[in-house]
Design a protein around this motif. Structure first.
Motif: not given
Lengths: 360, 360
Positions: A89, A162-168, A172, A175-176, A179-180, A183
């Protein structure tokens, strides 16, 4: 491309032992990753280990890893395809083929998980990682020190989410993703920190996967020859013996997702009459001998069973175990101001500066 | 394309009032969304409201909304661009231009948030939504009843972080998005449920945004003419009066991210000597009069101040308020077995079957 060595299914046993030693008490049980990696190699063929220097500067390299609570990772096994799914992915998202797989964390379970993807994707695996040890959070990699973003990152679970992360920032991302992962049931598989060959050359801690394999081999051979397993490992690592003692007290709490605690030891043999204390937060992070700090993160503290030389995790510490504590220096990247800020004792809440283990 | 009506900044006041009425005590304060929408319309021009029937069957339609705890959403204001960012990222991911904006939830704050994106993107907004009211969870939309996936979904926060979710069910979308929203500080902005024009025609609850505007207008005109505001609203909604009383007791707890509680009332005027009890979980979900259940979710229960006709949220309930409770039927899609399973009283933990409010 110059191949350092080819890794077959049977080599994974040694690598997992070495991964547990570099895991410094944490990092998750390499056993699960070993099973996954063996299965993948049996199905798809062996994995070619290459030096990071073999990569073209414009090559695309991607680390993969398993994230979660060590206890959960051992009990809730992945379906098997999630790591490759995350990897594919991310490849799709980046719009170009990935040229090599990288290990994020050579300590613990993630010393073996990259072999799963390298075998299945038929790609070379870089002999090295982003820590030279184990650490609990996603941003705690040398990649962060070189300004490489953890994202875009793909995170997959065993159910098909599935998760795609775009973080600053990489903090972060942690953290995100954390949390995922919670869960999703406590463990997840991910592909992250996509980087160029040039970036990888600048930041990878070299040779840590073959070090893992060699540590496992050393231990095995030393036992076969009725040698001194602990001494053999210490020699291989250039480690000093911090203590040899019997565990007299263990205090364990789970705070903020960490397995925190303290283990106390009374000396035996040459160390008789002396005391030793080990503080851990998943990994062993600080050692005190007779009330004096003798080693702190980012240097590595590892515990071996005195007789067998087997590495012992913080999870499996129990009253009466006779153990040897070894200390050895971390990768120099961790000794910089930025490195200490990211993984030094104060980040973990200990009110002390970093004291290099070779300063004693 | 046939335009139903053009919405200017000053129309948002009426829509927000109507949104609070359809919010049935929850859904978040429409005030925040109203400010964002007014700002966007002043900057980019008015929004054209169209009937869902105007969409081509192969049009691409995307709902947007704000997610989070109502209290946080009021205090932690978005930067302003996050909704459009989420919308544009989803457009990019889908690889084609979105043709129209949709409202996910016509009750509460999300009655107004879609105007932000429609104005900024210069796209028509469908006059309708996926609930005909407010509900607390992402999967609680008529879209779910029609098998439309909530993902790919993009979720953005005020700091610049973005997440793309691809989940195996809309319930999983809710779980993972909720965990991310909590970690992001309690509120986030999202674009989700991408669907075709044909799908939208099958599932959208029609006319709810113009209903909101008309409810606000009705209330305003009734006050100007010293009329009967409560009666005017009830007439417009085809609602029956469940009770008229004074709040005597309010019990509020925060459990599992919901503002749960019970409000008790003693009757006044014609209702003297009678009692009324309202149970809420963000939204008002069940009403009992003199110990008998007289309305349950998915039918709508809304509270109006007896004198002014202003809608009252569960958050602002306090001792002594003189209120009128209205009940009116939900959209027929919610009355199906699948609808009741998704949002009926048992989903929320009440041990009762759905009792249609017009059965009394």
């Amino acid at each position: 491309m110059n191949i350092l060595r080819t890794i077959y299914a049977e080599d994974l046993d040694d690598i997992a032992i070495g991964g547990a030693i570099l895991g410094t008490g944490g990092g998750g049980d390499p056993y699960v990753g070993k099973l996954m990696a063996k299965e993948a190699i049996r199905k798809h063929g062996p994995v070619e280990l290459i030096d990071v220097g073999e990569l073209a500067d414009d090559a695309l390299v991607v680390p993969v890893c398993m994230m979660g609570a060590p206890t959960v990772m051992t009990e809730k096994l992945p379906q098997g395809d999630e790591l490759l799914t995350a990897f594919r992915k991310l490849e799709q998202l980046l719009g170009r083929k990935i040229d090599a797989v990288l290990c994020g964390e050579a300590g613990g379970v993630n010393s073996t998980t990259p072999f799963v993807v390298a075998a299945a994707a038929g790609l070379p695996l870089v002999d090295g990682d982003g820590m030279g040890r184990a650490y609990p959070e996603l941003q705690m990699v040398t990649f962060t020190l070189h300004g490489i973003s953890a994202t875009p990152m793909v995170l997959c679970d065993d159910k098909g989410n599935a998760l795609v992360l775009e973080t600053v920032s990489n903090a972060w991302t942690e953290r995100l993703a954390r949390a995922a992962t919670v869960e999703m049931g406590g463990s997840a598989l991910l592909a992250f920190y996509p980087m160029s060959g040039a970036q990888a050359k600048a930041c990878v801690v070299r040779g840590t996967l073959s070090l893992c394999a060699n540590l496992g081999l050393e231990l095995r051979e030393s036992r076969l020859s009725n040698g001194d397993p602990v001494g053999a490992i210490a020699g291989k690592l250039g480690a000093s013996v911090l203590f040899h003692g019997r565990l007299t007290d263990i205090d364990r709490r789970t705070i903020g997702g960490f397995a925190r605690g303290t283990a106390r030891f009374d000396g035996v043999e040459d160390w008789k009459g002396q005391t030793f204390r080990l503080d851990f937060q998943n990994e062993f992070l600080m050692a005190e001998r007779n009330g004096e700090i003798v080693c702190t993160t980012p240097d590595l503290i590892t515990l071996l069973e005195a007789e067998s030389g087997n590495p012992v995790t913080a999870d499996s510490l129990r009253y009466g175990l006779r153990l040897v504590a070894l200390a050895f220096p971390c990768n120099p990247q961790w000794k910089t101001d930025a490195g200490i800020a990211l993984v030094g004792p104060r980040y973990f809440g200990y009110d002390t500066d970093y004291i290099p283990c070779d300063a004693h």
